[in-house]
Write a protein that holds these residues in place. Structure first.
Motif, mmCIF file in Angstrom:
data_model
loop_
_atom_site.group_PDB
_atom_site.id
_atom_site.type_symbol
_atom_site.label_atom_id
_atom_site.label_comp_id
_atom_site.label_asym_id
_atom_site.label_seq_id
_atom_site.Cartn_x
_atom_site.Cartn_y
_atom_site.Cartn_z
ATOM 1 N N ARG A 206 12.889 -18.073 3.471
ATOM 2 C CA ARG A 206 12.332 -19.116 2.498
ATOM 3 C C ARG A 206 13.211 -19.334 1.228
ATOM 4 N N THR B 264 3.969 -14.818 -1.695
ATOM 5 C CA THR B 264 4.440 -16.129 -1.427
ATOM 6 C C THR B 264 3.350 -16.927 -1.419
ATOM 7 N N GLY B 265 2.132 -16.938 -1.056
ATOM 8 C CA GLY B 265 0.957 -17.893 -1.285
ATOM 9 C C GLY B 265 0.816 -18.241 -2.605
ATOM 10 N N ARG C 25 2.102 -6.176 3.670
ATOM 11 C CA ARG C 25 1.925 -7.702 3.635
ATOM 12 C C ARG C 25 2.013 -8.268 2.170
ATOM 13 N N ILE D 123 0.745 -1.384 -0.145
ATOM 14 C CA ILE D 123 -0.060 0.092 0.084
ATOM 15 C C ILE D 123 0.860 1.259 0.034
ATOM 16 N N THR E 106 -2.478 -5.439 -2.463
ATOM 17 C CA THR E 106 -2.522 -6.036 -1.150
ATOM 18 C C THR E 106 -2.857 -5.011 -0.095
ATOM 19 N N LEU E 107 -2.213 -5.419 1.123
ATOM 20 C CA LEU E 107 -2.251 -4.451 2.235
ATOM 21 C C LEU E 107 -0.934 -3.920 2.712
ATOM 22 N N PRO F 31 3.822 -11.935 2.236
ATOM 23 C CA PRO F 31 3.078 -13.114 2.325
ATOM 24 C C PRO F 31 2.062 -13.681 1.106
ATOM 25 N N PHE F 32 1.291 -12.429 0.586
ATOM 26 C CA PHE F 32 0.397 -12.657 -0.646
ATOM 27 C C PHE F 32 1.141 -13.190 -1.586
ATOM 28 N N GLY G 3 9.017 -7.506 9.185
ATOM 29 C CA GLY G 3 8.837 -8.843 9.840
ATOM 30 C C GLY G 3 8.840 -9.792 8.502
ATOM 31 N N HIS G 4 7.795 -9.640 7.691
ATOM 32 C CA HIS G 4 7.698 -10.408 6.516
ATOM 33 C C HIS G 4 8.952 -10.312 5.640
ATOM 34 N N HIS H 219 11.280 -12.821 6.943
ATOM 35 C CA HIS H 219 11.095 -14.174 6.684
ATOM 36 C C HIS H 219 10.868 -14.678 5.152
#
Lengths: 655, 323
Positions: free
Chosen positions: B110, B76-77, B70, B49, B66-67, B73-74, B102-103, B106
């Motif tokens: 991965r 990655t999914g 975030r 955003i 997205t947000l 994570p989106f 944080g994301h 991480h």
């Protein structure tokens, strides 16, 4: 043995409880006992209670056994099985008058204040109780009090038996000590005159692949069994007998029931951040990463542990956008963090499933204790207004099929679906017939593939949020030629591009909300609520979720006493089946709402949506599941005392 | 032979400020996709955003805005559900290194095969110029009532410690160079991070195009001496390859550190780190779950023609059988 001279016996109806320090094998002991019963054709229902702790605190496991399916736990234990002092202090007063206590003889002299893990409040209450009885403060004093009430005592010299075991196996005593839990279980089955071979079979199953552990535990079981048979011959008034049956049965927990439902639905991505009591489900799924398909192939099931719960739900949403059937599992604190992602799924109409195991709240609350406290929260979670579907399961039967429903509804209505369960269901284990999967369908809703697109596609892209009568727009998956779409967490136009236009905004709000009306119209009544009991009933019980089992059993008892009841179990909480509920409640002389929370959240919701108020609230918020007895007593009180009965009755069973 | 770049453009009105560095990055993304001839429907672009996050609406590929914080994570999914997609994530430095820090860490752990661009301008643009995580201590950009009270985070060093296997820096006003960097990032197998220096003409009056271009300092001929220089022209080799010795890798790390911390008079752009010795997350999953390769979660058939689930629970029931 000569039964003719024995007391009148109860056969195959038993409430059994084992306790001990966490980490000392209480779980495996209960598992062995439950499986031993299950193998003998008996129905079993278990409930595990434990602290948020790894070693040392008191945990216990209740198991009910019957030749008929069992639906809930009872407060009273017919047989209390222990190998530490704390278990006896905590549970001795809950043993049925005709029941028995198996305990370690050497602990008789243990004083109350030598059990450091007892909660201060409990210790004080127990001290007052013993003083009032005019006895001392040792375990033996307490045992003498309950024995006066008719409870039979079965002191077992565990140390002697372990010593013998060590000698026979030629192993150091320290090594065989862990088998004390097996001694306790075997002692109890001997009292129940249930063959030791069932225990042996269960040991083989629980310690599968550890031949030496099995062998030493089998020998331990035999030693305890012999000792009890020789010492307390034909003494206990309750017996278990194997039952012949051709029925195939499984033994599973609530988290496993949900996991099986997810697998059957075709869930291929599950995300999670470790949290009690939800994690067991993800761990079970992760140990089944490749799923056998009927076409002979295998399907991958990714279980992804993320850095936190915001990532857990966002990863699942990302996977769902890509086309996977994706879910995440959590409990209240985790769901609090997921609310942000939930809003995204709402405004972008992403089919994602959130399995929420409620626990004692607010904040960290009681991580390993149960509650039905999140109903209001999930209905309104997130800023603003937007559709989501919320369903709540009442038992392991519903938990399985509801999980499939959750995925179907998520895709049909393109909404996040929240599947509500709780710690009580998560840690319930039971025997049941194999789930019948024949009627199960996979419904993916308006999902378009490349072959569906010519005509629908404009310039390689689609209107992902096309206005339609039912509010549901056709959806494509990334990778589909001609199916390009945009999503945004901003308000958007039909193309998924940002808009602040007041007219488009109004229509888009209406489109999203329309989906709830569509869902309410299409979802069959029997999936919205269950109704038990006859139309002749004057009183109606209103409830939801895991309280179901105790209510159904209590109803049976009350009906036998001439109190016919109707029970309305609400299963779909959003869209709320107000009309259907109102029809069931209309004309009821008395409405009793039963919930495992403080305020009676469903009752308030029913009043808000239908104008019908419950006359009485039976609520419980001590973190423990409802027992048959307290629900029975509570309802009976409302029925017999009528207007005189308090509007709110607080149930308090549980240790 | 490139695909016509127009195929990657939408007709959505672009409402970034005139002179914004975001335009350069947007163009570079579209031109990279066209040069790589990636079909638009095979690409999924994700954003967080903020101003930068509007990028997805201007690019004709699958686009998910997205947000705040975030985006990874989106992305990655989606990538794990369908690894056949080319997944690119974009966002600002406030988005990715503030609320999303944080994301960011991480995702590096991965090493999912995706590309992440941070539009790094030192300010929160869309909320009118507050200090963002890369702004340095004591610096006072024009909207700040007081000089920045926090230290700035170095995205390149953070990326290395998080485990990103491709780390680069680009400059929004050197589009040809940025295209090369983005292309290498997309081609890299694993998580690729590009920190793009992106002047915000409205709120960052210090890290401007003129400053990066060295307009404030001229050589004897009166020509500006740019602060930004290209690592590729400096003979810098970012590759860590299988079989390299510990000493050699350590030497690479030291050089990375020097370049990642270089700032002020000389600011390097280009590829700083490519580690080819780490498996992607997808590789690790495939090793554990052989069926993952053949049946992508997003594309797995779920039902037979009658709508009955394809899953066969027999084996699972067997595992739980007691009778």
């Amino acid at each position: 043995m000569n039964h003719a001279h024995g007391p009148k016996r109860r056969i195959n109806r038993l409430s059994w409880l084992i306790g001990g320090a966490q980490g000392s094998g209480v779980d495996s002991a209960a598992n062995v006992f439950a499986r031993a019963c299950a193998h003998g054709g008996l129905y079993v229902l278990g409930q595990r209670e434990y602290y948020s702790n790894i070693m040392g605190e008191h945990s216990y496991y209740q198991v009910r056994v019957s030749d008929k399916p069992v639906k809930a736990i009872r407060h009273r234990a017919d047989l209390l099985v222990s190998f530490d002092a704390e278990t006896v202090f905590v549970h001795a007063c809950d043993v049925s008058p005709n029941g028995g206590i198996v305990y370690d003889v050497k602990l008789e002299t243990t004083p109350l204040d030598r059990v450091p893990t007892l909660d201060a409040r409990f210790r004080e209450d127990m001290r007052r109780f013993l003083e009032k009885q005019g006895v001392g403060l040792t375990l033996k004093d307490l045992l003498s009090v309950v024995a006066q009430g008719g409870v039979r005592l079965y002191p077992i010299p565990y140390d002697d038996l372990l010593q013998r075991l060590a000698e026979e196996l030629q192993q150091p005593l320290s090594r065989v000590k862990r088998a004390v839990n097996t001694l306790a279980v075997a002692a109890s089955t001997a009292l129940l005159q249930y063959g030791v071979e069932w225990i042996e079979k269960a040991l083989e199953e629980v310690f599968r692949g550890k031949a030496r552990v099995v062998a030493s535990n089998v020998r331990a079981a035999e030693l305890a069994y012999d000792y009890v048979a020789r010492t307390f011959e034909d003494d206990f008034p309750c017996r278990l007998e194997p039952v012949e049956t051709q029925e195939a049965r499984i033994f599973l927990t609530g988290t496993q029931a949900v996991a099986l439902g997810k697998i059957l639905a075709g869930c291929s991505v599950q995300t999670y951040y470790p949290i009690s009591p939800a994690t067991d489900e993800s761990v079970f799924l992760e140990s089944h990463p490749s799923i056998r398909l009927r076409n002979g192939e295998e399907g991958a099931l990714l279980v992804l542990q993320t850095e936190d719960e915001t990532a857990a739900i966002d990863l699942a949403i990302g996977a769902a956008i890509a086309g996977a059937r994706a879910a995440t599992s959590t409990s209240g604190p985790g769901f609090s963090l997921m609310v942000e992602g939930l809003g995204f799924a709402v405004i972008n109409e992403v089919p994602v499933v959130i399995t929420l195991y409620q626990r004692g709240s607010p904040s960290t609350g009681m991580p390993t204790r149960t509650e039905q406290g999140d109903l209001r929260f999930v209905l309104h979670a997130g800023h603003g207004e937007g559709p989501r579907i919320v369903l709540a399961s009442g038992d392991l039967e519903e938990a399985f099929y509801d999980e499939v429903r959750a995925f179907n509804w998520a895709e049909r209505y393109q909404v996040p679906v929240i599947h509500l369960l709780d710690k009580a269901l998560a840690s319930t284990s039971e025997t049941r017939p194999l789930y019948d999967t024949h009627g199960v369908k996979v419904e993916r809703g308006k999902l378009l593939f490349e072959e569906d697109l010519p005509g629908a596609s404009e310039d390689g892209a689609i209107r992902r949020f096309r206005f339609t009568d039912d509010g549901i727009s056709p959806r494509t998956l990334p990778g589909t030629e001609g199916g390009i779409f945009w999503l945004t967490s901003d308000e958007h136009d039909e193309w998924g591009h940002i808009t602040e236009d007041p007219v488009v905004r109004t229509r888009m709000m209406e489109k999203r909300m329309q989906k709830l009306e569509t869902a309410a119209r299409e979802i069959p009544r029997e999936e919205k609520l269950n109704v038990f009991g006859g139309p002749e009933a004057e009183a109606v019980i209103l409830s939801w979720g895991s309280s179901k089992g105790a209510i159904v059993e209590a109803m049976e008892l009350l009906e036998a006493e001439g109190f016919p009841l109707k029970f309305v179990q609400v299963r779909l909480l959003c869209p709320f089946p107000a009309e259907e509920i109102a029809q069931e409640l209309e004309g009821a002389e008395r409405i009793v709402a039963i919930e495992n929370n403080f305020s009676g959240q469903l009752a308030a919701l029913v009043r808000e949506k239908t104008g019908i108020a419950a006359d009485h609230l039976l609520v419980k918020y001590n973190g423990r599941p409802m027992t048959v007895e307290e629900v029975y007593e509570g309802i009976k009180r409302c029925l017999t005392e009528g207007e005189e009965a308090p509007r709110k009755v607080v149930l308090t069973h549980g240790r | 032979m490139a695909v016509d770049v127009q195929r990657y453009k939408t007709d959505v009105h672009n409402n970034w400020c005139p002179g914004c560095g975001d335009y350069g990055i947007l163009n570079a993304i579209q031109m990279t996709l066209s040069q790589m001839e990636l079909p638009p429907h095979r690409v999924a672009l994700f954003s967080g955003i903020g101003c930068s996050a509007k990028t997805v609406h201007y690019v004709k590929t699958y686009g998910v805005h997205t947000l705040h914080g975030r985006v990874l994570p989106f992305a990655t999914g989606a990538k794990l559900a369908n690894p056949e997609l080319t997944v690119i994530a974009v966002g600002g430095d406030g988005d990715g290194l503030g609320i999303g820090a944080g994301h960011f860490v991480h995702a590096g752990r991965r090493n999912v095969d995706l590309t992440y661009l941070i539009y790094d301008n030192g300010v929160y643009g869309l909320t009118k110029g507050q200090a963002s995580p890369t702004l340095r201590l004591g610096v006072q950009t024009k909207s700040l009532p007081q000089p920045n009270v926090n230290q700035g985070v170095n995205p390149l060093l953070l990326a290395l410690s998080a485990g990103y296997t491709f780390i680069a820096r680009g400059y929004a006003f050197d589009i040809p160079h940025l295209i090369g960097v983005i292309r290498r990032a997309i081609e890299h197998k694993g998580s690729a991070f590009i920190d793009v220096l992106q002047p915000c003409p409205t709120y960052n009056d210090l890290l401007t195009k003129d400053w990066f271009g060295g307009l404030d300092r001229k050589d004897e001929q009166g020509r500006p001496v740019p602060r930004v220089y290209k690592l590729e022209e400096d003979g810098y080799d970012p590759y860590v390859r299988p079989g390299m010795g510990e000493d050699e890798i350590q030497e690479k790390q030291v050089r990375f550190l020097q370049k990642a911390m270089e700032w002020g008079d000389r600011i390097p752009i280009g590829v700083l780190w490519v580690n080819e010795t780490v498996d992607t997350y997808e590789d690790r999953l495939e090793e554990r779950i052989p069926s993952y390769r053949g049946a992508r979660p997003a594309l797995r058939p779920l039902a037979d023609p009658k709508g009955r689930p394809l899953v066969d629970l027999t084996e699972l029931f067997e595992e739980l059988r007691v009778l």
